[in-house]
Design a protein around this motif. Structure first.
Motif, PDB file in Angstrom:
ATOM      1  N   LEU A 135       0.814  -1.210   0.000  1.00 14.46           N
ATOM      2  CA  LEU A 135       0.000   0.000   0.000  1.00 14.46           C
ATOM      3  C   LEU A 135       0.848   1.262   0.000  1.00 14.46           C
ATOM      4  O   LEU A 135       0.434   2.296  -0.536  1.00 14.46           O
ATOM      5  N   GLU A 136       2.028   1.192   0.574  1.00 16.73           N
ATOM      6  CA  GLU A 136       2.896   2.375   0.588  1.00 16.73           C
ATOM      7  C   GLU A 136       3.447   2.720  -0.789  1.00 16.73           C
ATOM      8  O   GLU A 136       4.063   3.771  -0.962  1.00 16.73           O
ATOM      9  N   SER A 137       3.201   1.883  -1.777  1.00 21.62           N
ATOM     10  CA  SER A 137       3.571   2.243  -3.143  1.00 21.62           C
ATOM     11  C   SER A 137       2.559   3.221  -3.755  1.00 21.62           C
ATOM     12  O   SER A 137       2.819   3.792  -4.815  1.00 21.62           O
ATOM     13  N   ILE A 138       1.420   3.426  -3.093  1.00 22.75           N
ATOM     14  CA  ILE A 138       0.435   4.413  -3.543  1.00 22.75           C
ATOM     15  C   ILE A 138       0.875   5.789  -3.046  1.00 22.75           C
ATOM     16  O   ILE A 138       1.056   5.985  -1.841  1.00 22.75           O
ATOM     17  N   PRO A 139       1.084   6.760  -3.934  1.00 19.06           N
ATOM     18  CA  PRO A 139       1.559   8.083  -3.506  1.00 19.06           C
ATOM     19  C   PRO A 139       0.686   8.695  -2.409  1.00 19.06           C
ATOM     20  O   PRO A 139      -0.547   8.757  -2.541  1.00 19.06           O
ATOM     21  N   GLY A 140       1.337   9.078  -1.312  1.00 15.51           N
ATOM     22  CA  GLY A 140       0.655   9.751  -0.212  1.00 15.51           C
ATOM     23  C   GLY A 140       0.083   8.847   0.853  1.00 15.51           C
ATOM     24  O   GLY A 140      -0.204   9.314   1.962  1.00 15.51           O
ATOM     25  N   TRP A 141      -0.100   7.558   0.554  1.00 21.42           N
ATOM     26  CA  TRP A 141      -0.758   6.673   1.520  1.00 21.42           C
ATOM     27  C   TRP A 141       0.135   6.460   2.736  1.00 21.42           C
ATOM     28  O   TRP A 141       1.346   6.311   2.630  1.00 21.42           O
ATOM     29  N   ARG A 142      -0.482   6.448   3.922  1.00 23.28           N
ATOM     30  CA  ARG A 142       0.287   6.280   5.160  1.00 23.28           C
ATOM     31  C   ARG A 142      -0.295   5.147   5.996  1.00 23.28           C
ATOM     32  O   ARG A 142      -1.521   4.978   6.109  1.00 23.28           O
ATOM     33  N   ALA A 143       0.605   4.407   6.597  1.00 18.50           N
ATOM     34  CA  ALA A 143       0.212   3.245   7.390  1.00 18.50           C
ATOM     35  C   ALA A 143      -0.131   3.606   8.829  1.00 18.50           C
ATOM     36  O   ALA A 143      -0.853   2.869   9.497  1.00 18.50           O
ATOM     37  N   ARG A 315     -11.443   3.372  -3.124  1.00 23.14           N
ATOM     38  CA  ARG A 315     -10.990   4.736  -3.373  1.00 23.14           C
ATOM     39  C   ARG A 315     -11.161   5.602  -2.124  1.00 23.14           C
ATOM     40  O   ARG A 315     -10.277   6.384  -1.771  1.00 23.14           O
ATOM     41  N   ALA A 316     -12.284   5.428  -1.435  1.00 22.13           N
ATOM     42  CA  ALA A 316     -12.516   6.194  -0.209  1.00 22.13           C
ATOM     43  C   ALA A 316     -11.535   5.785   0.882  1.00 22.13           C
ATOM     44  O   ALA A 316     -11.038   6.639   1.637  1.00 22.13           O
ATOM     45  N   MET A 317     -11.236   4.493   0.983  1.00 19.27           N
ATOM     46  CA  MET A 317     -10.306   3.997   1.997  1.00 19.27           C
ATOM     47  C   MET A 317      -8.904   4.532   1.749  1.00 19.27           C
ATOM     48  O   MET A 317      -8.222   4.991   2.679  1.00 19.27           O
ATOM     49  N   VAL A 318      -8.443   4.488   0.506  1.00 20.49           N
ATOM     50  CA  VAL A 318      -7.109   4.992   0.171  1.00 20.49           C
ATOM     51  C   VAL A 318      -7.016   6.482   0.466  1.00 20.49           C
ATOM     52  O   VAL A 318      -6.054   6.962   1.084  1.00 20.49           O
ATOM     53  N   ALA A 319      -8.026   7.234   0.054  1.00 22.43           N
ATOM     54  CA  ALA A 319      -8.016   8.678   0.264  1.00 22.43           C
ATOM     55  C   ALA A 319      -8.049   9.032   1.741  1.00 22.43           C
ATOM     56  O   ALA A 319      -7.406  10.000   2.178  1.00 22.43           O
ATOM     57  N   ALA A 320      -8.783   8.251   2.540  1.00 22.54           N
ATOM     58  CA  ALA A 320      -8.893   8.539   3.971  1.00 22.54           C
ATOM     59  C   ALA A 320      -7.550   8.422   4.679  1.00 22.54           C
ATOM     60  O   ALA A 320      -7.345   9.031   5.731  1.00 22.54           O
ATOM     61  N   GLY A 322      -4.692   9.314   3.209  1.00 18.82           N
ATOM     62  CA  GLY A 322      -3.778  10.240   2.556  1.00 18.82           C
ATOM     63  C   GLY A 322      -3.335   9.866   1.170  1.00 18.82           C
ATOM     64  O   GLY A 322      -2.546  10.586   0.546  1.00 18.82           O
ATOM     65  N   GLY A 323      -3.799   8.734   0.650  1.00 16.90           N
ATOM     66  CA  GLY A 323      -3.359   8.276  -0.661  1.00 16.90           C
ATOM     67  C   GLY A 323      -4.169   8.870  -1.796  1.00 16.90           C
ATOM     68  O   GLY A 323      -5.305   9.323  -1.603  1.00 16.90           O
TER      69      GLY A 323
END
Length: 437
Positions: A135-143, A315-320, A322-323
């Motif tokens: 998931l960290e390969s998605i720009p902006g996403w944070r764990a 899409r909503a989960m990724v955006a929530a 930061g991705g």
């Protein structure tokens, strides 16, 4: 100074000699080792080896697990609400494998039915990939997500995939570090308690386990994997968590992509209604198991892949977190194609060999804390049962550091078996394990 009720040496000797540890002995050892003072690392290492060699009864495993849960905080999602309705919670855990990206499409798929999925995940080590690394390969996403934010996202979106906090079963973190350097990782009592202590502390109402069998699995034999599944199901049920398990094949990698960004791309294909047949099959099988666990026995997860609801939740989960779900994923600057040296039918694609190749290309790490390449990995072009002609591509290797190709090719030297006679594709779902099975 208070007098301690036990001494570590006598506890170690009890297990060394084949005896059972009492509940109080277990609780004392785990607590004093986790929080310091009376059980040194070398003493706990000795006890872990004694457990590895002598085993544990079901009672001992249950008490060991409870002691690990009690070493930190317990999360509580019983107050989750949306539109005045209480949200049921269910989680999934996989024992790990090669190309195992199932958490990525599965989590938003379940959440699209109005169920909360608090998915605490980890990072990869060695030949097995880590969900957070992918998931960290998605720009902006944070764990990293704190407790309040996690609750807010679950109530709004229904799905979170994040790292577990350091205060969740901290005994497990200390014990795993010792097991890793003392040759005691493969102990079924210690494996089961390690996994289930974190899941019980997480506070989910139901849990579905995906226990792998085969060369790419943590435990290669079906008998060992079944014992692990039965032990974990019992631990969850005893703790009040509705728990079941699927035994699934990991002799062949899941899907065609093994790596980080490439597995995210394949997961998005599944959410869009496509993707490799085996990834779709396992996603739907686990989805049905999870939906059944929260009482949605008539729900059709395939429908939510087809109608876009699972994709909307993704899409909503990724955006929530930061991705940017629309951002391009990282791509490798260098590629190398492995081709068939003979014609015939592919009879096997060894999962562990493919996992080691992806690791050597930079997709995995040898030690905790090392960085990984988002773009590195292996793309398979064949599956067992396919026919190939000499010179046909078998796999494409991806990396930003081409000097890694040699080691990856060495790992794949015996990964592909080609024979004269066609074979059936391996059965993916081997069995289902419940408290009644």
């Amino acid at each position: 100074m208070a007098i301690e009720p036990f001494d570590a040496v006598s506890v170690i000797a009890t297990k060394r000699d084949g005896g059972e540890l009492s509940d109080d002995q277990i609780a004392w050892m785990v607590d004093r080792h986790t929080h310091g003072g009376h059980v040194a690392d070398e003493q706990m290492s000795a006890l872990l080896m004694a457990i590895f060699l002598r085993g544990m009864t079901r009672r001992e495993i249950g008490r060991w697990t409870t002691a690990m849960v009690d070493s930190g905080r317990r999360m509580d999602f019983s107050g989750l609400r949306r539109d005045g309705r209480r949200l049921a919670t269910v989680d999934k855990h996989s024992t790990g494998g090669v190309g195992d990206k199932i958490t990525l499409p599965l989590t938003p798929l379940i959440a699209s039915f109005g169920v909360a999925v608090p998915q605490l995940s980890g990072r990869g080590l060695g030949h097995t990939g880590g969900t957070l690394d992918k998931l960290e390969s998605i720009p902006g996403w944070r764990a990293e997500v704190d407790g309040a934010e996690m609750v807010a996202i679950l109530e709004r979106v229904g799905a979170v995939i994040c790292a577990a906090g350091g205060d969740l079963a901290p005994a497990d973190r200390k014990l795993y570090a010792l097991r890793d350097v003392t040759g005691t990782v493969e102990s079924i009592p210690l494996l089961a308690s390690s996994i289930m202590s974190k899941k019980i502390a997480e506070g989910t109402g139901a849990l579905v386990l995906d226990v792998k069998v085969g060369s790419g699995a943590f435990l290669a034999s079906e008998a060992q994997s079944r014992e692990l599944a039965e032990t974990m199901v019992a631990l969850g049920s005893d703790a009040g968590v509705r728990t079941s398990a699927l035994l699934t094949d990991m002799s062949t990698p899941l899907g065609r992509a093994s790596g980080n960004a490439v597995e995210v791309a394949e997961s998005v294909e599944v959410l869009a209604g496509g993707g490799p047949a085996d990834v779709v099959e396992l996603t739907l099988a686990l989805a049905r198991e999870m939906l059944d666990a929260v009482g949605l026995t008539d729900a059709d997860p395939a429908a939510h892949l087809a109608n876009g609801r699972a994709m909307d939740t993704w899409r909503a989960m990724v955006a929530a977190q930061g991705g940017d779900p629309d951002a391009p994923l990282p791509t490798a600057r260098h590629e190398d194609v492995v081709t068939a040296t003979e014609s015939g039918h592919v009879t096997a694609v060894d999962a562990r060999s493919v996992g080691v190749a992806a690791w050597r290309l930079g997709a995995g790490r040898a030690r905790p804390g090392e960085s990984v390449q988002a773009e590195a990995g292996v793309l398979l072009h064949v599956r067992p049962g396919d026919r190939v002609v000499a010179g046909d591509p078998l796999a494409t290797l991806l990396t930003r550091t081409p000097e890694r190709f040699s080691g990856a090719r060495d790992a794949l030297a015996r990964a592909f078996t080609v024979g004269a006679a066609p074979v059936d594709r391996p059965r993916l779902i081997i069995d289902r394990v419940t408290v009644d099975s």
